[in-house]
Each structure stands twice: as structure tokens, then as C-alpha cells.
Design a protein around this motif. Structure first.
Motif, PDB file in Angstrom:
ATOM      1  N   THR A  10     -11.009  -3.186   2.678  1.00 17.44           N
ATOM      2  CA  THR A  10     -12.037  -2.401   3.067  1.00 17.44           C
ATOM      3  C   THR A  10     -11.891  -1.055   2.567  1.00 17.44           C
ATOM      4  O   THR A  10     -12.500   0.024   2.836  1.00 17.44           O
ATOM      5  CB  THR A  10     -12.151  -2.145   4.617  1.00 17.44           C
ATOM      6  N   ILE A  13      -9.948   0.703  -3.455  1.00 20.14           N
ATOM      7  CA  ILE A  13      -9.504  -0.115  -4.290  1.00 20.14           C
ATOM      8  C   ILE A  13      -9.999  -1.531  -3.912  1.00 20.14           C
ATOM      9  O   ILE A  13     -10.563  -2.384  -4.715  1.00 20.14           O
ATOM     10  CB  ILE A  13      -7.946  -0.166  -4.564  1.00 20.14           C
ATOM     11  N   ALA A  35      -7.335  -6.484   6.104  1.00 17.08           N
ATOM     12  CA  ALA A  35      -7.989  -5.185   6.251  1.00 17.08           C
ATOM     13  C   ALA A  35      -7.041  -4.216   7.593  1.00 17.08           C
ATOM     14  O   ALA A  35      -6.301  -5.058   8.078  1.00 17.08           O
ATOM     15  CB  ALA A  35      -9.286  -4.780   6.665  1.00 17.08           C
ATOM     16  N   GLY A  36      -7.344  -3.066   7.798  1.00 21.62           N
ATOM     17  CA  GLY A  36      -6.690  -2.422   8.930  1.00 21.62           C
ATOM     18  C   GLY A  36      -7.527  -2.534  10.147  1.00 21.62           C
ATOM     19  O   GLY A  36      -7.633  -3.384  11.010  1.00 21.62           O
ATOM     20  N   ARG A  37      -8.346  -1.650  10.421  1.00 18.05           N
ATOM     21  CA  ARG A  37      -9.131  -1.365  11.511  1.00 18.05           C
ATOM     22  C   ARG A  37     -10.765  -1.613  11.280  1.00 18.05           C
ATOM     23  O   ARG A  37     -11.534  -1.545  12.299  1.00 18.05           O
ATOM     24  CB  ARG A  37      -8.898   0.078  12.120  1.00 18.05           C
ATOM     25  N   ASN A  38     -11.266  -1.597  10.229  1.00 14.20           N
ATOM     26  CA  ASN A  38     -12.626  -1.492   9.819  1.00 14.20           C
ATOM     27  C   ASN A  38     -13.144  -3.021  10.124  1.00 14.20           C
ATOM     28  O   ASN A  38     -13.533  -3.589   8.942  1.00 14.20           O
ATOM     29  CB  ASN A  38     -12.778  -0.808   8.516  1.00 14.20           C
ATOM     30  N   ALA A  57      -5.348  -5.459  11.406  1.00  8.09           N
ATOM     31  CA  ALA A  57      -4.116  -4.792  11.852  1.00  8.09           C
ATOM     32  C   ALA A  57      -3.710  -5.257  13.249  1.00  8.09           C
ATOM     33  O   ALA A  57      -2.550  -5.777  13.639  1.00  8.09           O
ATOM     34  CB  ALA A  57      -4.263  -3.415  11.917  1.00  8.09           C
ATOM     35  N   ARG A  89      -0.825 -10.541   7.689  1.00 10.78           N
ATOM     36  CA  ARG A  89      -0.708 -10.050   6.043  1.00 10.78           C
ATOM     37  C   ARG A  89       0.080 -10.808   5.389  1.00 10.78           C
ATOM     38  O   ARG A  89      -0.194 -11.325   4.367  1.00 10.78           O
ATOM     39  CB  ARG A  89      -0.517  -8.764   6.301  1.00 10.78           C
ATOM     40  N   ALA A 104      -3.578  -3.563  -2.097  1.00  8.47           N
ATOM     41  CA  ALA A 104      -4.364  -2.179  -2.089  1.00  8.47           C
ATOM     42  C   ALA A 104      -4.244  -1.812  -0.555  1.00  8.47           C
ATOM     43  O   ALA A 104      -5.432  -1.177  -0.470  1.00  8.47           O
ATOM     44  CB  ALA A 104      -5.531  -2.588  -2.761  1.00  8.47           C
ATOM     45  N   VAL A 106      -2.892   0.820   1.938  1.00 11.72           N
ATOM     46  CA  VAL A 106      -2.338   2.193   1.683  1.00 11.72           C
ATOM     47  C   VAL A 106      -1.084   2.264   2.510  1.00 11.72           C
ATOM     48  O   VAL A 106      -1.069   1.913   3.763  1.00 11.72           O
ATOM     49  CB  VAL A 106      -3.313   3.401   2.253  1.00 11.72           C
ATOM     50  N   ASN A 128      -1.048  -0.390  -4.450  1.00 13.03           N
ATOM     51  CA  ASN A 128      -0.262   0.131  -3.390  1.00 13.03           C
ATOM     52  C   ASN A 128       0.939   0.808  -4.046  1.00 13.03           C
ATOM     53  O   ASN A 128       1.923   0.134  -3.943  1.00 13.03           O
ATOM     54  CB  ASN A 128      -0.171  -0.800  -2.293  1.00 13.03           C
ATOM     55  N   LYS A 129       0.984   2.053  -4.184  1.00  7.40           N
ATOM     56  CA  LYS A 129       2.350   2.531  -4.894  1.00  7.40           C
ATOM     57  C   LYS A 129       3.362   2.695  -4.172  1.00  7.40           C
ATOM     58  O   LYS A 129       4.473   2.875  -4.503  1.00  7.40           O
ATOM     59  CB  LYS A 129       1.996   3.786  -5.746  1.00  7.40           C
ATOM     60  N   GLU A 130       3.011   2.762  -2.745  1.00 10.70           N
ATOM     61  CA  GLU A 130       3.993   2.935  -1.719  1.00 10.70           C
ATOM     62  C   GLU A 130       5.333   1.960  -2.012  1.00 10.70           C
ATOM     63  O   GLU A 130       6.131   2.042  -1.527  1.00 10.70           O
ATOM     64  CB  GLU A 130       3.439   3.192  -0.591  1.00 10.70           C
ATOM     65  N   ASP A 154      -2.724   0.930 -10.711  1.00 13.96           N
ATOM     66  CA  ASP A 154      -3.031   2.290 -10.909  1.00 13.96           C
ATOM     67  C   ASP A 154      -3.317   2.759 -12.197  1.00 13.96           C
ATOM     68  O   ASP A 154      -2.851   2.299 -13.182  1.00 13.96           O
ATOM     69  CB  ASP A 154      -1.555   2.895 -10.408  1.00 13.96           C
ATOM     70  N   ILE A 212      -4.297   9.527  -0.644  1.00 19.28           N
ATOM     71  CA  ILE A 212      -4.193   9.500  -1.949  1.00 19.28           C
ATOM     72  C   ILE A 212      -4.753  10.900  -2.535  1.00 19.28           C
ATOM     73  O   ILE A 212      -4.328  11.511  -3.272  1.00 19.28           O
ATOM     74  CB  ILE A 212      -4.443   8.465  -2.842  1.00 19.28           C
TER      75      ILE A 212
HETATM   76  N1  LIG Z   1      -8.255   4.725  -4.702  1.00 16.33           N
HETATM   77  C1  LIG Z   1      -8.019   4.995  -6.008  1.00 16.33           C
HETATM   78  O1  LIG Z   1      -8.723   5.236  -6.871  1.00 16.33           O
HETATM   79  C2  LIG Z   1      -6.330   4.493  -6.259  1.00 16.33           C
HETATM   80  C3  LIG Z   1      -5.718   4.692  -7.402  1.00 16.33           C
HETATM   81  C4  LIG Z   1      -4.601   4.224  -7.841  1.00 16.33           C
HETATM   82  C5  LIG Z   1      -3.796   3.709  -6.622  1.00 16.33           C
HETATM   83  N2  LIG Z   1      -4.306   3.764  -5.344  1.00 16.33           N
HETATM   84  C6  LIG Z   1      -3.332   3.472  -4.320  1.00 16.33           C
HETATM   85  O2  LIG Z   1      -3.986   2.281  -3.662  1.00 16.33           O
HETATM   86  C7  LIG Z   1      -3.770   2.231  -2.417  1.00 16.33           C
HETATM   87  C8  LIG Z   1      -5.015   1.980  -1.632  1.00 16.33           C
HETATM   88  O3  LIG Z   1      -5.567   3.313  -1.752  1.00 16.33           O
HETATM   89  P1  LIG Z   1      -7.280   3.612  -1.469  1.00 16.33           P
HETATM   90  O4  LIG Z   1      -7.816   4.711  -2.092  1.00 16.33           O
HETATM   91  O5  LIG Z   1      -8.237   2.154  -1.582  1.00 16.33           O
HETATM   92  O6  LIG Z   1      -7.004   3.460   0.049  1.00 16.33           O
HETATM   93  P2  LIG Z   1      -8.069   3.665   1.511  1.00 16.33           P
HETATM   94  O7  LIG Z   1      -9.519   3.814   0.757  1.00 16.33           O
HETATM   95  O8  LIG Z   1      -7.539   4.615   2.622  1.00 16.33           O
HETATM   96  O9  LIG Z   1      -7.940   2.065   1.816  1.00 16.33           O
HETATM   97  C9  LIG Z   1      -6.788   1.479   2.527  1.00 16.33           C
HETATM   98  C10 LIG Z   1      -6.759   0.408   2.926  1.00 16.33           C
HETATM   99  O10 LIG Z   1      -5.475  -0.318   3.556  1.00 16.33           O
HETATM  100  C11 LIG Z   1      -6.007  -0.758   4.921  1.00 16.33           C
HETATM  101  N3  LIG Z   1      -4.981  -0.548   6.014  1.00 16.33           N
HETATM  102  C12 LIG Z   1      -4.421   0.254   6.259  1.00 16.33           C
HETATM  103  N4  LIG Z   1      -3.592   0.174   7.343  1.00 16.33           N
HETATM  104  C13 LIG Z   1      -3.517  -1.111   7.374  1.00 16.33           C
HETATM  105  C14 LIG Z   1      -2.877  -2.258   8.007  1.00 16.33           C
HETATM  106  N5  LIG Z   1      -2.006  -1.747   9.219  1.00 16.33           N
HETATM  107  N6  LIG Z   1      -2.948  -3.380   7.694  1.00 16.33           N
HETATM  108  C15 LIG Z   1      -3.695  -3.865   6.705  1.00 16.33           C
HETATM  109  N7  LIG Z   1      -4.659  -2.968   6.192  1.00 16.33           N
HETATM  110  C16 LIG Z   1      -4.337  -1.710   6.343  1.00 16.33           C
HETATM  111  C17 LIG Z   1      -7.245   0.021   5.024  1.00 16.33           C
HETATM  112  O11 LIG Z   1      -8.006  -0.852   5.934  1.00 16.33           O
HETATM  113  P3  LIG Z   1      -8.970  -0.204   7.063  1.00 16.33           P
HETATM  114  O12 LIG Z   1      -9.790   0.677   6.290  1.00 16.33           O
HETATM  115  O13 LIG Z   1      -9.819  -1.600   7.341  1.00 16.33           O
HETATM  116  O14 LIG Z   1      -8.378   0.565   8.340  1.00 16.33           O
HETATM  117  C18 LIG Z   1      -8.123  -0.250   3.896  1.00 16.33           C
HETATM  118  O15 LIG Z   1      -8.578  -1.364   3.491  1.00 16.33           O
HETATM  119  C19 LIG Z   1      -2.913   3.424  -2.150  1.00 16.33           C
HETATM  120  O16 LIG Z   1      -1.606   3.193  -2.079  1.00 16.33           O
HETATM  121  C20 LIG Z   1      -3.186   4.341  -2.950  1.00 16.33           C
HETATM  122  O17 LIG Z   1      -2.326   5.107  -3.353  1.00 16.33           O
HETATM  123  C21 LIG Z   1      -5.721   3.997  -5.040  1.00 16.33           C
END
Ligand SMILES: NC(=O)c1ccc[n+]([C@@H]2O[C@H](COP(=O)([O-])OP(=O)(O)OC[C@H]3O[C@@H](n4cnc5c(N)ncnc54)[C@H](OP(=O)(O)O)[C@@H]3O)[C@@H](O)[C@H]2O)c1
Length: 396
Positions: A10, A13, A35-38, A57, A89, A104, A106, A128-130, A154, A212
Motif C-alpha cells: 500500500t 514503492i 501492508a500495515g494499516r491501510n 499489521a 509477514r 518495501a 518502511v 526497504n533500506k532499513e 533504491d 524517507i
Molecule cells: N518511495 C520511494 O521512492 C523510495 C525510494 C527508495 C527507497 N525507498 C524505501 O522503500 C521503503 C518504503 O518506502 P515508501 O516510500 O514506499 O514508504 P510508504 O509510502 O510510507 O509505505 C510504507 C509501506 O510499509 C507498510 N507498513 C508500515 N508498517 C507496517 C507493518 N507494521 N507491517 C506491514 N507493513 C507495514 C505500509 O503499510 P500501510 O500504509 O498499509 O500502513 C506501506 O505499505 C522505505 O524503506 C524507503 O526508504 C522508497
């Protein structure tokens, strides 16, 4: 036909990954979405992609998802198995039916499921860089031991991965990662104390999740990328340079020992690196804009200001220190960023909370995912105390 699990379906990425799948239905089939909460968006994704398993989640999130599937009129016989929590998960990551896992989620909450996919020898498209910032040593040892394939999503690491294919790894002298510089590239250091979350969330070139985006504004994200690059490609921190490139079109450069530099260049659209992680070593048509070379353009390259963005320097120091330092760095930053977004911390105090947490935490060398998660939890508690102490000092 490849079978996928998408962790974080959700998010930014995750939804881009599903768009790549949508355009290549003959190549990819979705086995599981996590996904998490969505629950609303996940329900819509279930109706469209018909996964066999879906994870959220908590069990309360799963109840909301069930209600939503009923509202959408999906017959019970077509529902996926619904699971939740850490176990859910991991279940979707290790399923024997799955060839490729897109990681993906976060934050460090995605570490265990990603690690378990690596242990099953799967291809992991790593966004997920973490995962590597917190657990780089353990995850890379497992990649080698179990023959998994870690393909970076990334954009900078994906670019480096592409440039490295042009030569012999032993003849590489340096990696250069580019950074847009974020929304405060031209803001004087003294003015940073007054910047708002809305200003920090206004990234000049990319649309991403909140964490991010704030990490881009502090350059912590680039620091994480330095750490991620060291683990992925076996560089020492001193071999990874960061250069500010406001146009975000050159993503990474590899310098070979003869001084030749190869650059990876593409539009700012994450669907290209996501698709590359799926199709590597092949390439397919991608739905991203092509660069128009008939247009005049200017690309700038500038050194980063370590004084204004001290979290970047801290990332180099933590990677050099080794052990759990980068895990603590990530945990403290996540808490500090959350507090900044809630208006409880000023922008420069993100660095202060992270640096103080690092100073307070003892040096340790975790050997298991469980130990990493324990240290991560302790660091979060220390960082929360630092945030509260600051908030109290402001109101006193
Ligand atoms: N976006 C980019 O362009 C980009 C580029 C390079 C690297 N990254 C890396 O990719 C990762 C994701 O980034 P993003 O921008 O896509 O973040 P985001 O839009 O905030 O999405 C985060 C995702 O993680 C899920 N999540 C959070 N807590 C969770 C849990 N407890 N259990 C399961 N799923 C959970 C969220 O689910 P809900 O929304 O359903 O809660 C959502 O699907 C990060 O590590 C970021 O640094 C992102």
C-alpha cells in the motif's frame, strides 16, 4: 510466469510495483500482499490482483479488511487467506510458491520477513533500506550462505548495480551516489530551526512516503544509502562519495581504476528500478518518460554541506564503527522524525536526538535478527526519552 510477494503493497514503492505488474500480467502473478494499516487500499488491491494470501499489521486491521471485502462484494470463495503480525509477514515471504519478494515496508519492521526470504534463497527486490542499515552484516552473510539474490530497488543502488555490470568489480575504485539536496539545499543553516513539517515534506523531485521524505531533507537518507551501498557492494565507507545533483537524473556513478566514470541516467520514476529488479538480467519496455536529448539542459554537481546536514557525517561514522551503531542510528532517527512530523521537535533537533541516543547506547555486535530487534527497541526508548526531555524543556 514469476510469482511475487509484495511487502508494503500500500506504500509508494508497493503501489508502483503493482503498476509494473498491471502492465506485465503475462509475466507476473501476485501470490501475496502485505501492508500495515491501510485496509481500504489493500482491499482494492485484493479485488484487482487476487492474491492467495494478504497480511496486515494486527488482527484488528484484518477485521477492518474483512468488512471492506464484504462492502466491495467479493464472494467469500475468492477471498485470500488473511493473516497478521510478524508471523503473517514471514509466512507470505517464505511461501514455497514465491520466486521474488519485493521488500518495501518502511522501517525495521520489514527486517525479519526480508531476512527469512533471503534464507529461503529467493530473489529479493530491496527497497526497504532499513533492512541493511539495521542488519547489513547478518543479511549479507545469509545472502552468501543461501545463494539469495538481492537486487536493489533504491534508485541510486539500482543505478550502481547497472554501472557495475560494465566492468570487473576488482577494478572499481569508487562509488558516487547523487542526492537532490532536498528542499533545504539553499536554506541558510540558521533558518532550519523554523522549518515546518509541510516544508520538509515538499521534496523537489520525488514523491515518496513521509519518513524517507524527511530523511531526504536532513540528508539522513543519503547517509543510510552510503551504509546500504557498503553492504550491497562490499565498499568501505571511504570509497563511497555523495554529490549533490539537484536534477536527480544521474542516480549513481562508478569510477574504475583507470579513472573512467560510468553513470546511470534515467527519469525520476521508481517504476524503472522496480521493473529492473524483477526482470534482471533482462530489460523490458518500461512506462517511464525517456530523456529528451534535443532539449537544452543543465546538470549540476556540488559537494554536500556536512556542517548543515550533520546526520550524513554521522552515518559515515556509524558504518565505520560497525556493530549495532547503524541499527541505533536508524531507530533513533525514526523516532526523531516521527516527533518532528508531530510538531514536537524542531528540525535541527532530529540530529541532536540521534547523536545523543548513539552516545547513550553501549556498543554491541548483534548476531541474530532477534538481537537486532532488541537493540532497535532499546534505542527507540532512549530516543523517546530524549524527545520528551526536549519537549518538557520547551514548555517549562
Ligand atoms: N518511495 C520511494 O521512492 C523510495 C525510494 C527508495 C527507497 N525507498 C524505501 O522503500 C521503503 C518504503 O518506502 P515508501 O516510500 O514506499 O514508504 P510508504 O509510502 O510510507 O509505505 C510504507 C509501506 O510499509 C507498510 N507498513 C508500515 N508498517 C507496517 C507493518 N507494521 N507491517 C506491514 N507493513 C507495514 C505500509 O503499510 P500501510 O500504509 O498499509 O500502513 C506501506 O505499505 C522505505 O524503506 C524507503 O526508504 C522508497
Amino acid at each position: 510466469m514469476k510469482t511475487l510477494t509484495i511487502l508494503g503493497s500500500t506504500g509508494s514503492i508497493g503501489t508502483n510495483t503493482l503498476d509494473v505488474v498491471r502492465r506485465n500480467r503475462h509475466l507476473y502473478q501476485v501470490y501475496a500482499l502485505a501492508a500495515g494499516r491501510n485496509a481500504d487500499l489493500l482491499a482494492a488491491q485484493i479485488v484487482e490482483f487476487r492474491p492467495r494470501i494478504a497480511a496486515l499489521a494486527t488482527s484488528a486491521d484484518v477485521s477492518r479488511l474483512s468488512n471492506r471485502l464484504i462492502d466491495l462484494g467479493l464472494p467469500r470463495a475468492d477471498w485470500p487467506e488473511l493473516v497478521s503480525g510478524d508471523a503473517g509477514r514471514v509466512q507470505v515471504s517464505i511461501a514455497a510458491e514465491v520466486d521474488t519478494v519485493i521488500s518495501a515496508i518502511v522501517g525495521v519492521v520489514g527486517l525479519e520477513a526480508t531476512y527469512e526470504a533471503v534464507v529461503r534463497g529467493k530473489r529479493v527486490g530491496l527497497a526497504n533500506k532499513e533492512v541493511l542499515v539495521s542488519g547489513g552484516k547478518i543479511v549479507m552473510e545469509a545472502v552468501r550462505q543461501y545463494g539469495a539474490e538481492l537486487v536493489p530497488v533504491d534508485s541510486e543502488h539500482n543505478g550502481a548495480h547497472q554501472c557495475l555490470r560494465a566492468g570487473n568489480r576488482g577494478q572499481v575504485s569508487r562509488l558516487i551516489l547523487t542526492a537532490s539536496g532536498g528542499p533545504f539545499r539553499n536554506t541558510p543553516k540558521d533558518a532550519l530551526a523554523l522549518v515546518t513539517p509541510a516544508e520538509a515534506l515538499n521534496h523537489p523531485t520525488w514523491r515518496m512516503g513521509n519518513r524517507i521524505t524527511i530523511d531526504c531533507a536532513t540528508l539522513m537518507n543519503k547517509g543510510f544509502e552510503v551504509i546500504e551501498a557498503c553492504w550491497l557492494f562490499g565498499f568501505a565507507p571511504s570509497q563511497v562519495d555523495v554529490v549533490i545533483h539537484p536534477q536527480s537524473t544521474v542516480h549513481a556513478m562508478i569510477e574504475y581504476s583507470d579513472g573512467s566514470v560510468l553513470a546511470q541516467i534515467s527519469a525520476t520514476d521508481m517504476r524503472m528500478p522496480i521493473q529492473y529488479a524483477l526482470t534482471y538480467p533482462d530489460r523490458w519496455e518500461a512506462p517511464v518518460p525517456k530523456i529528451d536529448w534535443t532539449e537544452a539542459r543543465k546538470w549540476e554537481f556540488l559537494p554536500p554541506d556536512f556542517g548543515k546536514f550533520p546526520l550524513l557525517r554521522l552515518a559515515y561514522e556509524c558504518q565505520k564503527a560497525g556493530g549495532a551503531a547503524t541499527c541505533v542510528l536508524n531507530a533513533a532517527d525514526e523516532i526523531a522524525v516521527g516527533a518532528f512530523l508531530e510538531g514536537r521537535l524542531a528540525f535541527p533537533a532530529i540530529y541532536e536526538v540521534v547523536a545523543e541516543t548513539l552516545a547513550r547506547m553501549p556498543a554491541r555486535s548483534p548476531r541474530t535478527v532477534a538481537q537486532i530487534l532488541e537493540i532497535d527497541g532499546e534505542a527507540r526508548n532512549v530516543a523517546r526519552e530524549m524527545v520528551t526531555a526536549r519537549a518538557n524543556a520547551v514548555t517549562a
